[in-house]
Design a protein around this motif. Structure first.
Motif, PDB file in Angstrom:
ATOM      1  N   VAL A  34      50.665  42.136  27.931  1.00 55.22           N
ATOM      2  CA  VAL A  34      49.566  42.150  28.888  1.00 55.22           C
ATOM      3  C   VAL A  34      49.149  40.702  29.117  1.00 55.22           C
ATOM      4  O   VAL A  34      48.883  39.967  28.162  1.00 55.22           O
ATOM      5  CB  VAL A  34      48.373  42.979  28.387  1.00 55.22           C
ATOM      6  N   TYR A  35      49.098  40.277  30.375  1.00 56.15           N
ATOM      7  CA  TYR A  35      48.774  38.903  30.736  1.00 56.15           C
ATOM      8  C   TYR A  35      47.350  38.822  31.259  1.00 56.15           C
ATOM      9  O   TYR A  35      46.938  39.614  32.114  1.00 56.15           O
ATOM     10  CB  TYR A  35      49.746  38.385  31.799  1.00 56.15           C
ATOM     11  N   TYR A  36      46.584  37.837  30.754  1.00 51.89           N
ATOM     12  CA  TYR A  36      45.187  37.638  31.104  1.00 51.89           C
ATOM     13  C   TYR A  36      44.979  36.249  31.693  1.00 51.89           C
ATOM     14  O   TYR A  36      45.573  35.280  31.220  1.00 51.89           O
ATOM     15  CB  TYR A  36      44.292  37.740  29.864  1.00 51.89           C
TER      16      TYR A  36
ATOM     17  N   TRP B 112      37.038  36.030  31.497  1.00 49.20           N
ATOM     18  CA  TRP B 112      38.341  36.654  31.323  1.00 49.20           C
ATOM     19  C   TRP B 112      38.518  37.834  32.262  1.00 49.20           C
ATOM     20  O   TRP B 112      37.570  38.555  32.556  1.00 49.20           O
ATOM     21  CB  TRP B 112      38.512  37.157  29.884  1.00 49.20           C
ATOM     22  N   GLY B 113      39.750  38.029  32.732  1.00 48.18           N
ATOM     23  CA  GLY B 113      40.089  39.216  33.491  1.00 48.18           C
ATOM     24  C   GLY B 113      40.459  40.366  32.581  1.00 48.18           C
ATOM     25  O   GLY B 113      40.433  40.256  31.345  1.00 48.18           O
ATOM     26  N   GLN B 114      40.815  41.493  33.189  1.00 48.92           N
ATOM     27  CA  GLN B 114      41.118  42.709  32.439  1.00 48.92           C
ATOM     28  C   GLN B 114      42.575  42.800  31.999  1.00 48.92           C
ATOM     29  O   GLN B 114      42.914  43.646  31.172  1.00 48.92           O
ATOM     30  CB  GLN B 114      40.756  43.947  33.272  1.00 48.92           C
ATOM     31  N   GLY B 115      43.438  41.958  32.543  1.00 47.27           N
ATOM     32  CA  GLY B 115      44.838  41.936  32.178  1.00 47.27           C
ATOM     33  C   GLY B 115      45.728  42.716  33.123  1.00 47.27           C
ATOM     34  O   GLY B 115      45.297  43.666  33.771  1.00 47.27           O
ATOM     35  N   THR B 116      46.993  42.302  33.204  1.00 43.62           N
ATOM     36  CA  THR B 116      48.004  43.010  33.972  1.00 43.62           C
ATOM     37  C   THR B 116      49.269  43.113  33.129  1.00 43.62           C
ATOM     38  O   THR B 116      49.667  42.158  32.464  1.00 43.62           O
ATOM     39  CB  THR B 116      48.280  42.320  35.325  1.00 43.62           C
ATOM     40  N   GLN B 117      49.897  44.286  33.132  1.00 43.55           N
ATOM     41  CA  GLN B 117      51.036  44.554  32.269  1.00 43.55           C
ATOM     42  C   GLN B 117      52.327  44.012  32.868  1.00 43.55           C
ATOM     43  O   GLN B 117      52.645  44.278  34.031  1.00 43.55           O
ATOM     44  CB  GLN B 117      51.186  46.059  32.035  1.00 43.55           C
ATOM     45  N   VAL B 118      53.078  43.261  32.072  1.00 45.35           N
ATOM     46  CA  VAL B 118      54.420  42.806  32.429  1.00 45.35           C
ATOM     47  C   VAL B 118      55.397  43.396  31.421  1.00 45.35           C
ATOM     48  O   VAL B 118      55.234  43.211  30.212  1.00 45.35           O
ATOM     49  CB  VAL B 118      54.526  41.270  32.423  1.00 45.35           C
TER      50      VAL B 118
END
Length: 127
Positions: A96-98, A117-123
């Motif tokens: 998960v990238y933040y 901080w953001g909530q994250g995005t899955q890679v």
């Protein structure tokens, strides 16, 4: 406060590319030009780790050793987004990238230096 939202993650094959976006908003957000911005990631079973950063005035960028030469952090021309271009992706990049920001900050590599901080995005990168 500053509200950050990441996007652009997905499931890709090893060797493919992705571009992650971080968009800022909120009552006191007037663009990324006065903020240091960093990307961190958290893989399954591991602590969150530094990936890339850029100082508020763009005079310094830093990259974690395993992504140097493959990833690039940049600001959008409109000042409302920051990107992480990821090339030659490997399965070990799966996480998960933040994105995170610090007003007038240097290109810090420690997560405690960042305020928003953001909530994250899955890679996910398959072999």
């Amino acid at each position: 406060q500053v509200h950050l939202v990441e996007s652009g993650g997905g499931l890709v094959q090893a060797g493919d590319s992705l571009r992650l976006s971080c968009v800022g908003s909120g009552e006191y957000f007037r663009g990324f030009s006065s903020y240091a911005v960093a990307w961190f990631r958290q893989a399954p079973g591991k602590k969150r780790a530094f990936v890339a950063s850029i100082s508020w005035n763009d005079d310094t960028t830093r990259y974690e050793d395993s992504v140097q030469g493959r990833f690039a952090i940049s600001r959008g021309s409109a000042g409302n987004a920051v990107y992480l271009q990821m090339d030659s992706l490997r399965p070990e990049d799966t996480a998960v990238y933040y994105c995170a920001t610090d007003q007038y900050g240097g290109a810090w590599t420690t997560e405690t230096r960042y305020d928003h901080w953001g909530q994250g995005t899955q890679v996910t990168v398959s072999s």
